[in-house]
Write an enzyme that holds these catalytic residues in place. Structure first.
Site, mmCIF file in Angstrom:
data_model
loop_
_atom_site.group_PDB
_atom_site.id
_atom_site.type_symbol
_atom_site.label_atom_id
_atom_site.label_comp_id
_atom_site.label_asym_id
_atom_site.label_seq_id
_atom_site.Cartn_x
_atom_site.Cartn_y
_atom_site.Cartn_z
ATOM 1 N N GLU A 214 0.669 -1.300 -0.107
ATOM 2 C CA GLU A 214 -0.133 0.067 0.151
ATOM 3 C C GLU A 214 0.796 1.315 0.095
ATOM 4 O O GLU A 214 2.064 1.066 0.370
ATOM 5 C CB GLU A 214 -0.809 -0.018 1.406
ATOM 6 C CG GLU A 214 -1.913 -0.753 1.528
ATOM 7 C CD GLU A 214 -2.234 -0.915 2.905
ATOM 8 O OE1 GLU A 214 -2.486 -0.038 3.577
ATOM 9 O OE2 GLU A 214 -2.315 -1.998 3.492
ATOM 10 N N LYS B 10 2.375 4.396 1.758
ATOM 11 C CA LYS B 10 2.536 4.917 2.757
ATOM 12 C C LYS B 10 2.261 6.486 2.997
ATOM 13 O O LYS B 10 2.671 7.363 2.422
ATOM 14 C CB LYS B 10 3.908 4.750 3.345
ATOM 15 C CG LYS B 10 4.113 5.413 4.988
ATOM 16 C CD LYS B 10 5.457 4.959 5.329
ATOM 17 C CE LYS B 10 5.524 5.203 6.816
ATOM 18 N NZ LYS B 10 5.373 6.697 7.379
ATOM 19 N N ARG C 106 -1.988 8.813 12.267
ATOM 20 C CA ARG C 106 -2.588 7.497 12.506
ATOM 21 C C ARG C 106 -3.529 7.751 13.545
ATOM 22 O O ARG C 106 -3.739 8.339 14.393
ATOM 23 C CB ARG C 106 -1.622 6.683 13.078
ATOM 24 C CG ARG C 106 -1.729 5.290 13.393
ATOM 25 C CD ARG C 106 -1.718 4.487 12.145
ATOM 26 N NE ARG C 106 -2.076 3.045 12.346
ATOM 27 C CZ ARG C 106 -1.218 2.192 12.366
ATOM 28 N NH1 ARG C 106 0.216 2.381 12.670
ATOM 29 N NH2 ARG C 106 -1.426 0.839 12.605
ATOM 30 N N GLU D 169 -5.345 6.053 8.533
ATOM 31 C CA GLU D 169 -4.840 7.419 8.710
ATOM 32 C C GLU D 169 -5.729 8.541 8.320
ATOM 33 O O GLU D 169 -6.433 8.413 7.294
ATOM 34 C CB GLU D 169 -3.538 7.341 7.566
ATOM 35 C CG GLU D 169 -2.425 8.344 7.607
ATOM 36 C CD GLU D 169 -1.211 8.048 8.434
ATOM 37 O OE1 GLU D 169 -1.162 6.813 8.929
ATOM 38 O OE2 GLU D 169 -0.346 8.689 8.347
ATOM 39 N N PHE E 284 -6.946 1.314 6.671
ATOM 40 C CA PHE E 284 -6.362 0.239 6.017
ATOM 41 C C PHE E 284 -6.236 -0.949 6.618
ATOM 42 O O PHE E 284 -5.517 -1.964 6.278
ATOM 43 C CB PHE E 284 -4.824 0.832 5.736
ATOM 44 C CG PHE E 284 -3.956 1.398 6.774
ATOM 45 C CD1 PHE E 284 -3.854 0.546 7.989
ATOM 46 C CD2 PHE E 284 -3.602 2.617 6.856
ATOM 47 C CE1 PHE E 284 -3.079 1.308 9.074
ATOM 48 C CE2 PHE E 284 -3.062 3.340 7.474
ATOM 49 C CZ PHE E 284 -2.775 2.655 8.975
ATOM 50 N N ARG F 121 5.777 -3.402 17.117
ATOM 51 C CA ARG F 121 6.640 -2.790 15.932
ATOM 52 C C ARG F 121 7.128 -4.195 15.548
ATOM 53 O O ARG F 121 8.223 -4.672 15.728
ATOM 54 C CB ARG F 121 7.649 -1.944 16.231
ATOM 55 C CG ARG F 121 8.146 -1.141 15.087
ATOM 56 C CD ARG F 121 9.290 -0.266 15.157
ATOM 57 N NE ARG F 121 8.701 1.081 15.608
ATOM 58 C CZ ARG F 121 8.121 1.913 15.013
ATOM 59 N NH1 ARG F 121 8.129 2.087 13.769
ATOM 60 N NH2 ARG F 121 7.926 3.038 15.405
ATOM 61 N N LYS G 185 8.180 -0.806 6.283
ATOM 62 C CA LYS G 185 8.088 0.642 5.701
ATOM 63 C C LYS G 185 9.080 0.724 4.887
ATOM 64 O O LYS G 185 10.195 0.711 5.385
ATOM 65 C CB LYS G 185 7.547 1.649 6.629
ATOM 66 C CG LYS G 185 8.606 1.834 7.579
ATOM 67 C CD LYS G 185 8.160 2.811 8.542
ATOM 68 C CE LYS G 185 8.953 3.119 9.750
ATOM 69 N NZ LYS G 185 8.673 3.913 10.953
HETATM 70 P P1 AMP Z 1 6.568 5.670 10.908
HETATM 71 O O1 AMP Z 1 5.722 6.895 11.497
HETATM 72 O O2 AMP Z 1 7.574 6.270 10.152
HETATM 73 O O3 AMP Z 1 6.970 4.853 12.156
HETATM 74 O O4 AMP Z 1 5.616 4.844 9.973
HETATM 75 C C1 AMP Z 1 4.521 4.295 10.475
HETATM 76 C C2 AMP Z 1 3.305 5.047 10.199
HETATM 77 O O5 AMP Z 1 2.863 5.031 8.839
HETATM 78 C C3 AMP Z 1 2.056 4.706 10.951
HETATM 79 O O6 AMP Z 1 2.052 4.875 12.178
HETATM 80 C C4 AMP Z 1 1.033 5.238 10.027
HETATM 81 O O7 AMP Z 1 0.607 6.623 10.752
HETATM 82 C C5 AMP Z 1 1.677 5.466 8.802
HETATM 83 N N1 AMP Z 1 1.200 4.835 7.698
HETATM 84 C C6 AMP Z 1 0.977 5.433 6.515
HETATM 85 N N2 AMP Z 1 0.314 4.710 5.698
HETATM 86 C C7 AMP Z 1 0.150 3.749 6.231
HETATM 87 C C8 AMP Z 1 -0.442 2.355 5.684
HETATM 88 N N3 AMP Z 1 -0.919 2.047 4.373
HETATM 89 N N4 AMP Z 1 -0.507 1.170 6.434
HETATM 90 C C9 AMP Z 1 0.113 1.401 7.812
HETATM 91 N N5 AMP Z 1 0.510 2.526 8.360
HETATM 92 C C10 AMP Z 1 0.603 3.590 7.414
#
Ligand code: AMP
Length: 652
Positions: free
Chosen positions: A302, A304, A309, A360, A401, A506, A512
């Site tokens: 998907e 990002k 969130r 999100e 999602f 996590r 990601k």
């Molecule tokens: P990070 O903030 O870099 O740790 O990345 C994780 C965050 O990506 C999650 O907490 C979500 O807010 C965001 N996110 C954005 N798109 C998605 C997606 N399609 N699936 C899961 N998380 C997502």
């Protein structure tokens, strides 16, 4: 039970580094609280307060006592001057510890404060109509407290005990004290979000009877970072032990991997938490590892999104219209997104039953149909009062999602592919329903009737489902990444198709792929015909930087980032400036300057420069920049050296 016992235990725990010893001390105290008064709430309150929470998470009551109110009460009770409080606060950085200093030597006649007294005062504070009443209640408590009790009462009211005791440790202690399985305690706490109820159930032996209720936040599943599509593919195809072994040298990802859960919980996680799901149990030999990109990947991909969130609870027929939106740090942020609240309040009318979505919140460009940059949405986050001007300027949608609750139960243990099917089925029935107007008539709104001010028909659809598909290869991910970037999204997420939803973890079942280094200015030296709707169009561009002798040295190839109109123009230009027509590829006059972004640079024998860019995408056509000013190989080397990990392409 006296509050003194809790304060003394807390003080001892703060000075105890051993997790096991901490746990043993908590077990002893909870057991004693239960043994002394099995019918009372004491053991439950004890566990709740030790975890630093005045009320259970499922309990919507709040103390409504911030630092200002608590400091004032402390000044009144201690008779200290402002300046003394400031000095004490500076010494400790903690109001509770400061209170201990200010109250030292001032002992009440006898320690008499019970857990019941504290609970009753907290209940009174939650319903107090005025600040004065609330402050009076706090003062009353502090007057009866010893300095040590005051220290921990204040810490508890602030919600941060700072004694190195997380809720997970209290859950373990409850299990040991009541001889119940830890997993059962944790599960009951997840379902009911009530630590004191879990204590009662654990001693009664009714943990299994705990039932999920909506309207308290569940933990969010998080993703681990990967640096390349190949690494992502490895995660989903190698066997667990190999993943673990391969990770040994990769400190960077590992340290990020534990950032949110804390080393303690990370270590506690069962094996599947830290290795994710491996579909191919036979992988592992060097040969297989080398050809890993060719193996089958069982993962959903998907975009990002760069938003906020959130978890949405809605659709409960017993509480029609009730909606709660929780942020990643478990705060109720419903008020900040009234258009989502209005829209999701209609979910119950679709008869789909209670639901919990994970997704999100995005600022949404209604005209272009795509997400607004996070910086734009950011202006709205945290606002409690959202005016029509904000609603119009930064409209929001919820991009779902995942689905966490449906058909009357949690669906976390279903594999992602099944949750996804359910999500799509539910969304199909809801997208049309979950709407709200761009702006509302603010006067009517107060009369509970939300009126549509704008001529926007039935309002804006506020529920979207993030497009998701199974990926096949690293190359596939590579392209999807570039496409996501072209849509102005942050990168891509990959999620193991067979993985369960792990709240608050996590793990490696979700990864990601994001990150961007500096940009480079390059010149196009060749162009290739595209595929699909870009067949017949020169849409993939090879580009170069300048070598030390002034020669042009290719460094990468990009096909994304431009609009269709720009590509059409570029293609026509390339046709006109072709030097050599090699069929599907043409070398062109080096005149067109582009600014390209990328994720990282690696040493590679693929291009004459000795480097290759990972995930290059075109940021801009730089007609304003003369070819003489493009970047040099030295600059590429510099950016390469600035990377923490300096990748080398195999075979380079
Ligand atoms: P990070 O903030 O870099 O740790 O990345 C994780 C965050 O990506 C999650 O907490 C979500 O807010 C965001 N996110 C954005 N798109 C998605 C997606 N399609 N699936 C899961 N998380 C997502």
């Amino acid at each position: 039970m006296l509050f003194r016992e809790l304060a003394e235990l807390a003080e001892a725990l703060a000075g105890q580094a051993s997790r096991l010893k901490k746990r043993a001390a908590i077990v002893e105290a909870i057991s004693r609280a239960h043994a002394e008064a099995p019918e009372s709430e004491d053991a439950g309150w004890f566990a709740l307060y030790l975890a630093g929470t005045p009320f259970a998470e499922a309990d919507s009551r709040k103390l409504n006592a911030g630092g200002a109110l608590l400091s004032k009460a402390l000044l009144a009770v201690s008779g200290a001057e402002d300046i003394e409080l400031t000095a004490a606060y500076r010494r400790h950085g903690d109001l509770g510890a400061a209170a201990f200093d200010l109250l030292e030597g001032r002992e009440p006649k006898a320690a008499s404060l019970t857990l019941t007294d504290v609970a009753e005062t907290f209940a009174g504070m939650a319903v107090a109509r005025t600040t004065a009443v609330r402050a009076g209640l706090v003062e009353g408590l502090l007057l009866r407290a010893t300095p040590l009790e005051a220290k921990y009462l204040l810490k508890l009211m602030i919600g941060d005990m700072r004694i190195g005791v997380k809720q997970s440790l209290v859950e373990e202690a409850i299990a040991v004290a009541a001889s119940a399985p830890v997993a059962a305690v944790r599960h009951a706490v997840m379902l009911e979000a009530d630590l004191s109820a879990a204590v009662r159930r654990a001693f009664e032996g009714t943990l299994e009877a705990a039932r999920m209720r909506l309207f308290h936040p569940l933990g969010f599943m998080l993703a681990s970072p990967v640096d390349s599509p190949e690494e992502a593919v490895e995660r989903f195809t190698e066997k667990p032990m190999v993943v673990k072994a391969a990770k040994k040298g990769r400190k960077k990802s590992e340290s990020v991997a534990v950032e949110d859960v804390g080393a303690e919980e990370f270590r506690d996680a069962p094996a599947t938490d830290v290795i994710g799901v491996a579909e191919n149990e036979d992988a592992g030999s060097e040969v297989q590892r080398a050809s890993v990109a060719a193996q089958r990947v069982e993962a959903f991909l998907e975009d990002k999104y760069d938003g906020m969130r959130a978890q949405v609870h809605c659709g409960d027929p017993e509480q029609p219209g009730r909606v709660a939106i929780y942020s990643r740090n478990r705060e109720d942020v419903t008020e900040s997104f009234p258009e989502l609240e209005e829209a999701f309040s209609l979910a119950a009318s679709a008869g789909v039953g209670p639901l919990i979505f994970d997704g999100e919140i995005l600022g949404w460009d209604l005209k272009e149909g795509r997400a607004l940059p996070f910086a734009v949405l950011g202006q709205r986050i945290g606002r409690k009062k959202v005016s029509n001007a904000w609603r119009q300027q930064i409209p929001v949608v919820f991009m779902a999602f995942d689905l966490m609750y449906a058909d009357g139960s949690l669906v976390l243990d279903l594999p992602l592919r099944e949750r996804r099917n359910k999500l799509e089925a539910v969304a199909e029935r809801l997208v049309e329903v979950v709407r709200s107007p761009v702006a509302v008539d603010e006067r009517k709104k107060q009369a509970q009737a939300v009126m549509f001010v704008e001529a926007d028909g039935d309002g804006v659809e506020r529920l979207m489902i993030s497009p998701s598909r199974l990926v096949e290869s690293a190359e596939d991910i590579d392209r999807a990444y570039a496409d996501a970037r072209a849509r102005a999204n942050e990168g891509v997420m990959l999620k193991a198709a067979g993985s369960v939803y792990q709240p608050g973890r996590r793990g490696l079942a979700w990864v990601k792929l994001k990150r961007e280094l500096a940009t480079l200015d390059v010149v196009v030296t060749g162009a290739e015909f595209g595929h699909g709707k870009r067949a017949g169009i020169l849409s993939d561009y090879t580009f170069a930087v300048r070598g030390s002798g002034g020669e042009l040295l290719n460094v990468g190839k990009a096909y994304s980032g431009l609009t269709d109109a720009e590509i059409a123009e570029m293609s026509a230009w390339m046709m006109e400036h072709t030097l050599e027509d090699q069929g599907f590829f043409r070398t062109v006059e080096p005149l067109m300057v582009l600014e390209v972004a990328f994720n990282n640079i690696m040493r590679s024998g693929r291009h004459a420069s000795g480097f290759a860019l990972r995930f290059p995408r075109i940021v801009r056509i730089r007609t304003d920049k003369p070819v003489g000013e493009i970047d040099t190989v030295d600059r590429v080397e510099e950016v390469y050296q600035s990377q923490v990990d300096k990748p080398v392409e195999s075979g380079a």
